[in-house]
Write a protein that holds these residues in place. Structure first.
Motif, PDB file in Angstrom:
ATOM      1  N   GLN A  82      10.075 -15.823  19.316  1.00  0.00           N
ATOM      2  CA  GLN A  82       9.128 -16.624  20.080  1.00  0.00           C
ATOM      3  C   GLN A  82       9.706 -17.024  21.429  1.00  0.00           C
ATOM      4  O   GLN A  82       9.021 -16.970  22.457  1.00  0.00           O
ATOM      5  CB  GLN A  82       8.771 -17.879  19.266  1.00  0.00           C
ATOM      6  N   LEU A 131      12.457 -15.963  13.615  1.00  0.00           N
ATOM      7  CA  LEU A 131      11.098 -16.231  14.088  1.00  0.00           C
ATOM      8  C   LEU A 131      11.115 -16.903  15.451  1.00  0.00           C
ATOM      9  O   LEU A 131      10.396 -16.486  16.376  1.00  0.00           O
ATOM     10  CB  LEU A 131      10.377 -17.110  13.062  1.00  0.00           C
ATOM     11  N   LEU A 132      11.920 -17.949  15.592  1.00  0.00           N
ATOM     12  CA  LEU A 132      11.939 -18.699  16.852  1.00  0.00           C
ATOM     13  C   LEU A 132      12.656 -17.933  17.960  1.00  0.00           C
ATOM     14  O   LEU A 132      12.315 -18.088  19.143  1.00  0.00           O
ATOM     15  CB  LEU A 132      12.595 -20.067  16.633  1.00  0.00           C
ATOM     16  N   THR A 173       3.233 -25.041  15.113  1.00  0.00           N
ATOM     17  CA  THR A 173       2.080 -24.284  14.614  1.00  0.00           C
ATOM     18  C   THR A 173       2.512 -22.954  14.025  1.00  0.00           C
ATOM     19  O   THR A 173       1.991 -22.524  12.976  1.00  0.00           O
ATOM     20  CB  THR A 173       1.086 -24.052  15.763  1.00  0.00           C
ATOM     21  N   LEU A 174       3.487 -22.302  14.661  1.00  0.00           N
ATOM     22  CA  LEU A 174       3.988 -21.016  14.182  1.00  0.00           C
ATOM     23  C   LEU A 174       4.662 -21.162  12.814  1.00  0.00           C
ATOM     24  O   LEU A 174       4.455 -20.347  11.906  1.00  0.00           O
ATOM     25  CB  LEU A 174       4.978 -20.440  15.202  1.00  0.00           C
ATOM     26  N   LEU A 175       5.444 -22.211  12.648  1.00  0.00           N
ATOM     27  CA  LEU A 175       6.164 -22.426  11.391  1.00  0.00           C
ATOM     28  C   LEU A 175       5.234 -22.816  10.252  1.00  0.00           C
ATOM     29  O   LEU A 175       5.493 -22.515   9.090  1.00  0.00           O
ATOM     30  CB  LEU A 175       7.238 -23.515  11.582  1.00  0.00           C
ATOM     31  N   GLU A 176       4.115 -23.489  10.556  1.00  0.00           N
ATOM     32  CA  GLU A 176       3.204 -23.956   9.507  1.00  0.00           C
ATOM     33  C   GLU A 176       2.626 -22.807   8.690  1.00  0.00           C
ATOM     34  O   GLU A 176       2.292 -22.976   7.512  1.00  0.00           O
ATOM     35  CB  GLU A 176       2.062 -24.761  10.131  1.00  0.00           C
ATOM     36  N   ARG A 181       3.879 -25.519  19.887  1.00  0.00           N
ATOM     37  CA  ARG A 181       3.535 -24.160  19.456  1.00  0.00           C
ATOM     38  C   ARG A 181       4.471 -23.674  18.359  1.00  0.00           C
ATOM     39  O   ARG A 181       4.077 -22.937  17.457  1.00  0.00           O
ATOM     40  CB  ARG A 181       3.577 -23.200  20.648  1.00  0.00           C
ATOM     41  N   ASP A 182       5.748 -24.073  18.457  1.00  0.00           N
ATOM     42  CA  ASP A 182       6.713 -23.697  17.407  1.00  0.00           C
ATOM     43  C   ASP A 182       6.304 -24.313  16.067  1.00  0.00           C
ATOM     44  O   ASP A 182       6.449 -23.695  15.012  1.00  0.00           O
ATOM     45  CB  ASP A 182       8.116 -24.175  17.785  1.00  0.00           C
ATOM     46  N   GLN A 236       4.174 -20.043   7.703  1.00  0.00           N
ATOM     47  CA  GLN A 236       5.158 -19.219   7.004  1.00  0.00           C
ATOM     48  C   GLN A 236       5.122 -19.507   5.501  1.00  0.00           C
ATOM     49  O   GLN A 236       4.946 -20.659   5.082  1.00  0.00           O
ATOM     50  CB  GLN A 236       6.564 -19.482   7.551  1.00  0.00           C
TER      51      GLN A 236
END
Length: 655
Positions: A503, A499-500, A343-346, A340-341, A348
């Motif tokens: 999260q 960001l993380l 996917t979240l970073l992709e 999931r991390d 940005q």
């Protein structure tokens, strides 16, 4: 109202000169009272040990009285500084020595020009005057001859011309005929009488009564005292006497530059006269400079190779690891990073591409061939993130990752080992007991990438496949982010952390960027540069000590030359400059030779070793020359100071 009479040219009042000798000093001169007017021709006579040479040294400002007063044109010599005394000798006195005391490395004209150099005369002016004086004295065809190419009488004529170069109002002649044959001696006395007739004040020091009889006044010394001061023969009228000005004047900056240029020329002449010794002196500097430049070029080449390899491992990347920091003992048990991390970073704006990494070890087998392998589960973007090029086939796709496809990309070493005679693309390999199909082969890595690869066979599969089939875990071991072009690494790091943290609701991870790695590697190479450069610097230190020792020997060998230069008007700064320039020249030429040696060795190295490049930087070469200059200044200072501090009387007496 009557005009006040000018002071006498030379006046000595109760002058003593004593030398230490045990508990009781020896008095070379005792209570000398003497006056000499401008235009006189005076002979000072006496037996050996009577003090006449000591008196001449005091009159010529080469020595100072122990007590009493000596005045020249009304000025008290005792109160004059060394450079003022040098100016007095240079501008107004001229010395004719019994042993000529010519500079051996100079020709006749160069010897005559020397006082004018120290007086700041222009090159053209002094050259013309030196030529005219030598021609007048019958040496017009000997201008370019060195002292060892001239007879005794000719050398003495050169010394007369030198004495007259700057005017020579007062000519001090010490046994002017002592080393000459009868004919040459008569010619010399005729020249001195002619000069006196022109207005020059002539002071002869001799033990020969026949020579003294040419003077119009004879002063006799015995045991350091004046026992007789009498006129000699009819007193003939001479031309207008040349007075001495009490104002010694100041030198222009152009004259200073001219003197420095002459000091440079003298240094080159001295180096050329002792070529073998000069080369041996340079040897330590050559080796030291070559060592330092070569070491820095090796370190520079290593740094370039490392930085280049860091670039191939990932350009402007940020690595995210679980745990609290490097070396965290709990990092292996922390399960903080998940797909999931990724996917979240992709999504940005500062991210170009991103890939997780999950690693495990398995035996990799194809048919009967097997080997230990490192299995890396990554995304389809991994090969862009890490700048890994595909040589054959393709990498797996986003669809392969999403479906957990049993596909793999292998490295060149794996392909060579498992499929030496066939095309590996499309073949099946076993990762432990899990079969996967080879879809691509990477290019053979170089530099640091090859080092980081290690000895295991390298296999990349979709991380979803690895997590489901081999390691059976929900978390990833590492996430690598390649930053978009123009993105700030430091700003991206901060954004990723924020960001993380949002999260995860805590910071259970840490980040490291390729920029941080570059800085750390840069610091390491800097440390090695300083360390190895210091080792090379030791040889430079040894070379510098060698320069100092040789220069001290040179000062000892050239002591009489230093005395001659002092007598004709060289300042202490002139003597010091000459030896300092010589030391710096030795080191600079040695530095240039050392740089050339290093470049030559580098060229030879490049012919035999193509996998490593020596990197020579301009600053290291400039630093080498700067170091050579500093060595010359530091290690040349002591010999130069010793030379400048020599007593002129003792220096002239040295054989």
């Amino acid at each position: 109202m009557t005009e006040e009479a000018p002071p006498p040219l030379i006046s000595l009042r109760n002058v003593w000169r004593s030398y230490p000798s045990g508990e009781t000093p020896i008095d070379a001169l005792k209570a000398i009272n003497l006056t000499i007017e401008a235009g006189e021709m005076v002979a000072i006579i006496g037996q050996s040990g009577s003090g006449k040479s000591t008196l001449m040294n005091i009159l010529g400002c080469l020595d100072r009285p122990t007590k009493g007063t000596y005045r020249v044109a009304g000025r008290n010599v005792r109160k004059m500084l060394p450079d003022e005394l040098a100016a007095l000798r240079r501008e107004h006195f001229g010395f004719i020595f019994q042993r000529y005391h010519l500079l051996p490395d100079q020709d006749a004209r160069g010897n005559v020009e020397a006082p004018a150099v120290y007086a700041g005369r222009g090159a053209k002016v002094r050259r013309e005057r030196a030529t005219a004086l030598l021609t007048r004295l019958g040496l017009g065809d000997r201008l370019g001859h060195r002292p060892n190419q001239l007879s005794g009488g000719q050398q003495q004529r050169v010394s007369v011309a030198r004495a007259l170069m700057n005017g020579g109002q007062v000519i001090l002649a010490d046994e002017p005929t002592g080393a000459l044959d009868t004919r040459s001696g008569a010619e010399m006395m005729a020249i001195l009488k002619e000069l006196n007739a022109e207005g020059h004040t002539i002071i002869l020091v001799t033990h020969d009564a026949k020579v003294a009889d040419n003077a119009r006044r004879i002063i006799e010394l015995s045991d350091g005292e004046v026992v007789s001061d009498r006129p000699n023969g009819p007193q003939q009228a001479s031309g207008p006497a040349h007075p001495i000005s009490a104002d010694l004047g100041k030198e222009s900056w152009t004259a200073t530059l001219d003197r420095m240029g002459d000091a440079l020329r003298q240094a080159l002449l001295a180096m050329n006269a002792h070529r073998l010794r000069t080369v041996l002196t340079m040897l330590g500097i050559i080796i030291g400079i070559a060592s330092v430049v070569s070491i820095l070029s090796i370190v520079g080449g290593a740094q370039k190779s490392i930085m280049s390899s860091v670039g191939t491992l990932g350009s402007d990347t940020v690595n995210i690891f679980p745990g609290q920091g490097a070396g965290d003992e709990r990092a292996g048990r922390v399960r903080s990073l998940t797909p999931r991390d990724v996917t979240l970073l992709e999504g940005q704006p500062y991210v170009d591409s991103v890939s997780p990494t999950v690693a495990t070890g398995r035996v990799v087998r194809a048919g009967a061939v097997s080997g230990n392998g490192t299995i890396l589960g990554v995304s389809d973007q991994y090969f862009r993130v890490q700048n890994v090029a595909i040589a054959k086939g393709r990498s797996f796709t986003a669809a392969s990752v999403a479906s957990g496809a049993q596909e793999a990309v292998i490295d060149d070493a794996t392909a060579t080992k498992l499929f030496p005679d066939t095309d590996p693309v499309g073949q099946v390999v076993l990762l432990g007991d899990v079969p996967v199909r080879v879809v691509g082969v990477t290019e053979k890595p170089e530099g640091m990438a090859a080092i980081f690869q290690g000895s295991n066979l390298q296999v990349w599969t979709p991380y979803t496949t690895l997590m489901a089939r081999l390691v059976r875990q929900p978390n990833v071991a590492q996430i690598t982010v390649r930053l978009a072009d123009g993105a700030s690494a430091s700003a991206a790091e901060k954004a990723i952390v924020q960001l993380l943290k949002a999260q995860h609701r805590k910071q259970d991870f840490f980040v490291m960027s390729s920029d941080t790695m570059r800085r750390q590697l840069g610091q390491i190479t800097l440390i090695f540069s300083v360390l190895f450069g210091s080792i090379g610097g030791i040889s430079l230190l040894v070379g510098g000590i060698g320069v100092m020792n040789i220069m001290l020997v040179s000062v000892s060998e050239r002591t009489r030359e230093i005395g001659v230069r002092t007598a004709i008007g060289a300042r202490r700064s002139d003597i010091m400059s000459q030896f300092m320039i010589e030391a710096v020249l030795v080191c600079l030429i040695g530095g240039a030779a050392g740089v050339g040696l290093s470049l030559g060795l580098g060229w030879i190295f490049s012919l035999f070793v193509t996998s490593f490049e020596l990197v020579y930087s301009a600053w290291s070469i400039l630093a080498a020359f700067g170091t050579a200059t500093v060595i010359g200044l530091v290690f040349g200072w002591l010999p130069a100071r010793n030379a400048a501090a020599l007593d002129p009387v003792e220096a002239l007496a040295r054989e």
